[in-house]
Motif scaffolding. Structure first.
Motif, PDB file in Angstrom:
ATOM      1  N   GLU A 276       0.477  -1.143  -0.052  1.00  0.00           N
ATOM      2  CA  GLU A 276       0.492   0.053   0.133  1.00  0.00           C
ATOM      3  C   GLU A 276       1.405   0.961  -0.561  1.00  0.00           C
ATOM      4  OE1 GLU A 276      -3.569   1.637   2.361  1.00  0.00           O
ATOM      5  OE2 GLU A 276      -2.334   1.714   4.041  1.00  0.00           O
ATOM      6  N   PHE A 277       0.767   1.801  -0.760  1.00  0.00           N
ATOM      7  CA  PHE A 277       1.369   3.230  -1.350  1.00  0.00           C
ATOM      8  C   PHE A 277       1.212   4.027  -0.061  1.00  0.00           C
ATOM      9  CE2 PHE A 277       3.268   0.666  -4.706  1.00  0.00           C
ATOM     10  CZ  PHE A 277       4.194   0.993  -4.442  1.00  0.00           C
ATOM     11  N   ALA A 278       0.957   4.546   0.564  1.00  0.00           N
ATOM     12  CA  ALA A 278       1.185   6.055   1.312  1.00  0.00           C
ATOM     13  C   ALA A 278       1.402   6.291   2.386  1.00  0.00           C
ATOM     14  CB  ALA A 278      -0.734   5.062   2.303  1.00  0.00           C
ATOM     15  N   LEU A 279       1.239   7.424   3.016  1.00  0.00           N
ATOM     16  CA  LEU A 279       2.245   8.431   4.268  1.00  0.00           C
ATOM     17  C   LEU A 279       2.091   7.209   5.647  1.00  0.00           C
ATOM     18  CD1 LEU A 279       0.974  11.937   4.506  1.00  0.00           C
ATOM     19  CD2 LEU A 279       2.402  10.970   2.165  1.00  0.00           C
ATOM     20  N   ARG A 280       3.213   7.265   5.976  1.00  0.00           N
ATOM     21  CA  ARG A 280       3.252   6.232   6.496  1.00  0.00           C
ATOM     22  C   ARG A 280       2.861   6.304   7.994  1.00  0.00           C
ATOM     23  NH1 ARG A 280       8.470   8.019   9.292  1.00  0.00           N
ATOM     24  NH2 ARG A 280       7.106   9.455  10.239  1.00  0.00           N
ATOM     25  N   ASP A 281       2.276   7.341   8.209  1.00  0.00           N
ATOM     26  CA  ASP A 281       1.239   7.398   9.236  1.00  0.00           C
ATOM     27  C   ASP A 281       0.134   7.577   9.445  1.00  0.00           C
ATOM     28  OD1 ASP A 281       3.887   7.160  11.256  1.00  0.00           O
ATOM     29  OD2 ASP A 281       4.088   8.973  10.784  1.00  0.00           O
ATOM     30  N   ALA A 282      -0.459   7.592   8.529  1.00  0.00           N
ATOM     31  CA  ALA A 282      -1.465   7.935   7.862  1.00  0.00           C
ATOM     32  C   ALA A 282      -2.494   7.182   8.051  1.00  0.00           C
ATOM     33  CB  ALA A 282      -1.806   7.809   6.085  1.00  0.00           C
ATOM     34  N   PRO A 283      -3.875   7.181   8.523  1.00  0.00           N
ATOM     35  CA  PRO A 283      -5.048   5.830   9.528  1.00  0.00           C
ATOM     36  C   PRO A 283      -4.787   4.768   8.153  1.00  0.00           C
ATOM     37  CG  PRO A 283      -5.912   7.989   9.616  1.00  0.00           C
ATOM     38  CD  PRO A 283      -5.196   8.417   8.889  1.00  0.00           C
ATOM     39  N   LYS A 284      -4.773   3.033   8.960  1.00  0.00           N
ATOM     40  CA  LYS A 284      -5.160   2.402   8.745  1.00  0.00           C
ATOM     41  C   LYS A 284      -6.166   2.249   7.201  1.00  0.00           C
ATOM     42  CE  LYS A 284      -4.320  -0.660  12.456  1.00  0.00           C
ATOM     43  NZ  LYS A 284      -4.790  -1.576  12.909  1.00  0.00           N
ATOM     44  N   THR A 285      -5.942   1.784   6.329  1.00  0.00           N
ATOM     45  CA  THR A 285      -7.485   1.576   5.397  1.00  0.00           C
ATOM     46  C   THR A 285      -6.940  -0.038   4.823  1.00  0.00           C
ATOM     47  OG1 THR A 285      -5.476   2.551   3.285  1.00  0.00           O
ATOM     48  CG2 THR A 285      -7.270   4.121   4.490  1.00  0.00           C
ATOM     49  N   PRO A 286      -7.088  -0.796   4.754  1.00  0.00           N
ATOM     50  CA  PRO A 286      -6.845  -2.325   5.214  1.00  0.00           C
ATOM     51  C   PRO A 286      -7.884  -2.521   3.365  1.00  0.00           C
ATOM     52  CG  PRO A 286      -8.559  -1.929   7.119  1.00  0.00           C
ATOM     53  CD  PRO A 286      -7.848  -0.720   6.731  1.00  0.00           C
ATOM     54  N   VAL A 287      -8.306  -2.252   2.586  1.00  0.00           N
ATOM     55  CA  VAL A 287      -8.820  -2.111   1.017  1.00  0.00           C
ATOM     56  C   VAL A 287      -8.229  -3.301   1.037  1.00  0.00           C
ATOM     57  CG1 VAL A 287      -9.306  -1.859  -0.380  1.00  0.00           C
ATOM     58  CG2 VAL A 287      -9.285  -0.091   1.119  1.00  0.00           C
ATOM     59  N   GLN A 288      -7.097  -4.063   0.868  1.00  0.00           N
ATOM     60  CA  GLN A 288      -6.469  -4.936  -0.227  1.00  0.00           C
ATOM     61  C   GLN A 288      -6.685  -6.064   0.805  1.00  0.00           C
ATOM     62  OE1 GLN A 288      -2.752  -2.389   0.324  1.00  0.00           O
ATOM     63  NE2 GLN A 288      -2.398  -3.957  -1.052  1.00  0.00           N
ATOM     64  N   LEU A 289      -6.719  -6.183   2.127  1.00  0.00           N
ATOM     65  CA  LEU A 289      -7.036  -7.189   3.354  1.00  0.00           C
ATOM     66  C   LEU A 289      -8.701  -7.562   2.378  1.00  0.00           C
ATOM     67  CD1 LEU A 289      -5.770  -8.700   5.800  1.00  0.00           C
ATOM     68  CD2 LEU A 289      -7.094  -7.562   6.809  1.00  0.00           C
ATOM     69  N   ALA A 290      -9.347  -6.974   2.419  1.00  0.00           N
ATOM     70  CA  ALA A 290     -10.721  -7.401   2.702  1.00  0.00           C
ATOM     71  C   ALA A 290     -10.582  -7.971   1.157  1.00  0.00           C
ATOM     72  CB  ALA A 290     -11.967  -5.827   2.842  1.00  0.00           C
ATOM     73  N   ARG A 291     -10.213  -7.416   0.133  1.00  0.00           N
ATOM     74  CA  ARG A 291      -9.955  -8.151  -0.911  1.00  0.00           C
ATOM     75  C   ARG A 291      -9.662  -8.925  -0.900  1.00  0.00           C
ATOM     76  NH1 ARG A 291      -7.783  -2.445  -4.432  1.00  0.00           N
ATOM     77  NH2 ARG A 291     -10.135  -1.284  -4.452  1.00  0.00           N
ATOM     78  N   ALA A 292      -8.486  -9.609  -0.293  1.00  0.00           N
ATOM     79  CA  ALA A 292      -7.274 -10.746  -0.294  1.00  0.00           C
ATOM     80  C   ALA A 292      -9.106 -11.575   0.544  1.00  0.00           C
ATOM     81  CB  ALA A 292      -6.518 -10.425  -0.008  1.00  0.00           C
ATOM     82  N   GLU A 293      -9.373 -11.184   0.873  1.00  0.00           N
ATOM     83  CA  GLU A 293      -9.976 -12.127   2.341  1.00  0.00           C
ATOM     84  C   GLU A 293     -10.965 -12.935   1.119  1.00  0.00           C
ATOM     85  OE1 GLU A 293     -12.512 -11.483   5.932  1.00  0.00           O
ATOM     86  OE2 GLU A 293     -11.167 -11.078   6.460  1.00  0.00           O
ATOM     87  N   ALA A 294     -11.372 -11.738   0.578  1.00  0.00           N
ATOM     88  CA  ALA A 294     -13.289 -12.516  -0.537  1.00  0.00           C
ATOM     89  C   ALA A 294     -12.498 -13.681  -1.074  1.00  0.00           C
ATOM     90  CB  ALA A 294     -13.468 -10.828  -1.009  1.00  0.00           C
ATOM     91  N   ILE A 295     -10.838 -13.957  -1.784  1.00  0.00           N
ATOM     92  CA  ILE A 295     -10.259 -14.707  -2.789  1.00  0.00           C
ATOM     93  C   ILE A 295     -10.594 -15.593  -1.749  1.00  0.00           C
ATOM     94  CG2 ILE A 295      -9.004 -14.958  -4.368  1.00  0.00           C
ATOM     95  CD1 ILE A 295      -8.967 -11.524  -4.689  1.00  0.00           C
ATOM     96  N   ALA A 296      -9.777 -15.584  -0.970  1.00  0.00           N
ATOM     97  CA  ALA A 296      -9.171 -16.300  -0.562  1.00  0.00           C
ATOM     98  C   ALA A 296      -9.939 -17.591   0.576  1.00  0.00           C
ATOM     99  CB  ALA A 296      -7.868 -16.491   0.856  1.00  0.00           C
ATOM    100  N   ARG A 297     -10.828 -17.234   0.832  1.00  0.00           N
ATOM    101  CA  ARG A 297     -12.087 -18.225   1.171  1.00  0.00           C
ATOM    102  C   ARG A 297     -12.720 -18.423  -0.308  1.00  0.00           C
ATOM    103  NH1 ARG A 297     -13.839 -17.045   6.306  1.00  0.00           N
ATOM    104  NH2 ARG A 297     -13.160 -14.674   7.272  1.00  0.00           N
ATOM    105  N   LYS A 298     -12.610 -18.395  -1.337  1.00  0.00           N
ATOM    106  CA  LYS A 298     -12.947 -18.587  -2.223  1.00  0.00           C
ATOM    107  C   LYS A 298     -12.151 -20.154  -2.515  1.00  0.00           C
ATOM    108  CE  LYS A 298     -15.509 -15.653  -4.141  1.00  0.00           C
ATOM    109  NZ  LYS A 298     -15.223 -14.264  -5.453  1.00  0.00           N
ATOM    110  N   ILE A 299     -10.186 -20.404  -2.171  1.00  0.00           N
ATOM    111  CA  ILE A 299      -9.728 -21.102  -2.922  1.00  0.00           C
ATOM    112  C   ILE A 299      -9.055 -22.363  -1.413  1.00  0.00           C
ATOM    113  CG2 ILE A 299      -8.957 -20.147  -4.447  1.00  0.00           C
ATOM    114  CD1 ILE A 299      -6.456 -20.017  -2.108  1.00  0.00           C
ATOM    115  N   PHE A 300      -9.336 -21.471   0.076  1.00  0.00           N
ATOM    116  CA  PHE A 300      -9.178 -21.913   0.841  1.00  0.00           C
ATOM    117  C   PHE A 300     -10.309 -22.064   2.034  1.00  0.00           C
ATOM    118  CE2 PHE A 300      -7.886 -23.285   4.909  1.00  0.00           C
ATOM    119  CZ  PHE A 300      -6.618 -24.441   4.902  1.00  0.00           C
ATOM    120  N   PRO A 301     -10.939 -23.204   3.082  1.00  0.00           N
ATOM    121  CA  PRO A 301     -11.687 -23.050   3.544  1.00  0.00           C
ATOM    122  C   PRO A 301     -12.036 -22.148   5.216  1.00  0.00           C
ATOM    123  CG  PRO A 301     -11.227 -24.953   3.648  1.00  0.00           C
ATOM    124  CD  PRO A 301     -10.227 -24.812   2.539  1.00  0.00           C
ATOM    125  N   LEU A 302     -11.361 -20.572   4.922  1.00  0.00           N
ATOM    126  CA  LEU A 302     -10.843 -20.162   6.290  1.00  0.00           C
ATOM    127  C   LEU A 302     -12.108 -20.234   7.117  1.00  0.00           C
ATOM    128  CD1 LEU A 302      -8.662 -16.757   4.423  1.00  0.00           C
ATOM    129  CD2 LEU A 302      -7.624 -18.844   5.658  1.00  0.00           C
TER     130      LEU A 302
END
Length: 415
Positions: A313-339
Motif C-alpha cells: 500500500e503506497f501511502a504516508l507512513r502515519d496515515a490511518p489504516k485503510t485495509p482495502v487490500q485485506l478485504a479484497r484478498a480475504e474475499a478471494i482466499a475464502r474461495k480457494i481455502f476454507p478459512l
C-alpha cells in the motif's frame, strides 16, 4: 548509563546488529520505544527468502501500470492524496527498475540474500529457537498455465545463475500437497531453499534473549532525542540518559526521524502492508506457505493461526489504516481455502522501509563520527537481519566484512 554502542531500533535488523557487536566484545545498549519485534518485524510473511535474489521492482509495462492506476487490485493500492509526496520516490523507484538497471542491482543484492539462511541458522542455534523454524520452503500457485510457465522460466534462470532449487507442481501434485486447496490452480512451484518462521515475533524475542545472555541490555527510549555530545552520542530512555561512543540507526520506516534532523534526507519510501489471522474451518489444514501469485496475497500456517498477508500500500507512513487490500484478498482466499473466523480484533498494519534502488543502506554516515546506518530493507527485513548485523559489526570493529558492502554505502544517495 554508558556503552560503546547504542543501537536504535529493536526490530530484527537492530537486534541482529546488537548481537554481532556484543559477540565482538562491544558493550551495547539496545533502545526502542516499544518492546522488541513489535513493529514491522512482527507482521511479515515469516519467510527467510533465500530465493529472493532479485528485489521487487516497479512495473515497467504501460498496460500493467494502467491497471494499477485503476486502484482495484489486491497486490497494490495507493492513497490518491498521498501521491504528491510519494511521487518523487515512486519515480526514482520506477527508474531503477528498468530491466538493465534492475539486472545490475540484482547482482549487487544477491550476496546479501545468499547469506540469509546460514546467518539465521547461526543465531537460531545460539538462541535455541529451532522450534520456530520450518525448512520445507514455500509455494507459489498459478491459475493460468501461461503464468505458471513464465514463472518456471524465471525460476530456471535463477537456478542456473544462483544455484536455487525448486520443485515443479502439476495440478495433481499440488492437490496432493494441499488437499484442501480449491481446483482453481493449474499448478505451482515450491522454492526449496527458503525457511519459514512460525512466529516472527517470537524469533526476534529469542534473539533478544541471546543478546542479553551475551551481556547486552535493552531499554525503552525515545530515539528522536538522539544528539551528539563531546565523546559520542546520547539518547533519553526511561532509565535515564544513555551515552555511547557510537550509534547505529536501525529504525526501519522511522529512521528519518533521526537521520533527517542530522541532515541526511534520503529518499526512502514506505510500502505499508496488512495481515489478519484466521482459524481453518471444517477441519481443513494448510500444509505450507502459499502465495496466490496472480492475485498477490499469501497464506501462512503460523502459530497464531493462518496468516493472510497483503501486498504493498503506497501511502504516508502515519496515515490511518485503510485495509482495502485485506478485504479484497480475504474475499478471494475464502474461495480457494476454507478459512474460518477472524482471530484478531482488527487488522495489523506495518510499513516496509524502501530505497529507490531497492537495496538497503548499510554503513558509516558520511558526515558524522560514530554514526552508522542499517535501514531500508523493504520486503526482506526478516530475511536480511542477521547478515546485515554481521557485516555492519565487522565493519565497525575493523574486520573485513564477509561480503563487499560498498553497493549499500549511504553516500550512494545525495543527502
Amino acid at each position: 548509563m554508558t556503552a560503546e554502542v547504542i543501537v536504535l531500533g529493536a526490530g530484527i535488523i537492530g537486534v541482529s546488529t546488537a548481537i554481532h557487536l556484543v559477540r565482538r566484545g562491544k558493550s551495547v545498549i539496545l533502545v526502542d520505544r516499544r518492546n522488541p519485534g513489535e513493529e514491522t518485524s512482527y507482521g511479515n510473511a515469516g519467510l527467510i527468502q533465500r530465493e529472493g535474489v532479485a528485489p521487487y521492482g516497479f512495473p515497467q509495462n504501460f498496460g500493467v501500470l494502467l491497471r494499477y492506476a485503476l486502484n482495484t487490485r489486491v497486490d497494490a493500492f495507493y492513497h490518491a492524496r498521498a501521491m504528491p509526496k510519494v511521487a518523487p520516490f515512486l519515480l526514482r523507484y520506477w527508474w531503477h527498475s528498468n530491466a538493465d538497471r534492475h539486472r545490475l542491482i540484482t547482482k549487487a543484492y544477491a550476496p546479501l540474500i545468499e547469506h540469509s539462511i546460514s546467518e539465521h541458522a547461526d543465531l537460531i542455534e545460539a538462541a535455541n529457537a529451532g522450534n520456530l523454524i520450518r525448512k520445507d520452503g514455500w509455494t507459489e500457485v498459478f491459475r493460468s498455465p501461461a503464468a505458471l510457465e513464465a514463472e518456471l522460466a524465471a525460476a530456471r534462470a535463477k537456478q542456473a545463475e544462483y544455484g536455487l532449487a525448486f520443485d515443479t507442481l502439476d495440478k495433481a501434485e499440488l492437490s496432493r500437497r494441499e488437499p484442501h486447496l480449491s481446483e482453481d490452480f493449474a499448478g505451482g512451484l515450491t522454492w526449496r531453499d527458503p525457511w519459514a518462521v512460525l512466529d516472527p515475533l517470537a524469533l526476534t524475542q529469542a534473539y533478544v534473549r541471546l543478546f542479553e545472555t551475551l551481556g547486552g541490555r535493552f531499554v525503552h527510549g525515545d530515539a528522536t532525542t538522539l544528539s551528539p555530545v563531546a565523546n559520542g552520542w546520547t539518547v533519553k530512555t526511561q532509565d535515564g540518559p544513555v551515552q555511547g561512543e557510537e550509534v547505529v540507526v536501525a529504525l526501519g520506516p522511522w529512521s528519518d526521524t533521526v537521520t533527517a534532523p542530522l541532515g541526511y534526507r534520503y529518499l526512502v519510501g514506505v510500502k505499508r502492508g496488512y495481515h489478519m489471522h484466521y482459524a481453518p474451518s471444517d477441519g481443513a489444514r494448510l500444509n505450507g506457505w502459499l502465495m496466490d501469485a496472480e492475485r498477490g496475497y499469501l497464506l501462512a500456517p503460523m502459530n497464531q493461526g493462518i496468516r493472510l498477508t497483503t501486498g504493498a500500500e503506497f501511502a504516508l507512513r502515519d496515515a490511518p489504516k485503510t485495509p482495502v487490500q485485506l478485504a479484497r484478498a480475504e474475499a478471494i482466499a475464502r474461495k480457494i481455502f476454507p478459512l474460518g473466523e477472524r482471530l484478531d480484533s482488527e487488522p495489523w498494519m506495518g510499513a516496509r522501509p524502501c530505497t529507490p534502488d531497492m537495496m538497503p543502506v548499510i554503513g558509516k554516515a558520511p558526515r558524522h563520527r560514530g554514526l552508522w546506518f542499517a535501514l531500508g530493507h523493504a520486503h526482506h527485513g526478516l530475511t536480511l537481519g542477521p547478515i546485515t548485523g554481521r557485516v555492519l559489526a565487522e565493519t565497525m570493529t575493523g574486520e573485513q566484512p564477509v561480503i563487499d558492502i560498498s553497493a549499500y554505502r549511504p553516500e550512494r544517495f545525495r543527502a
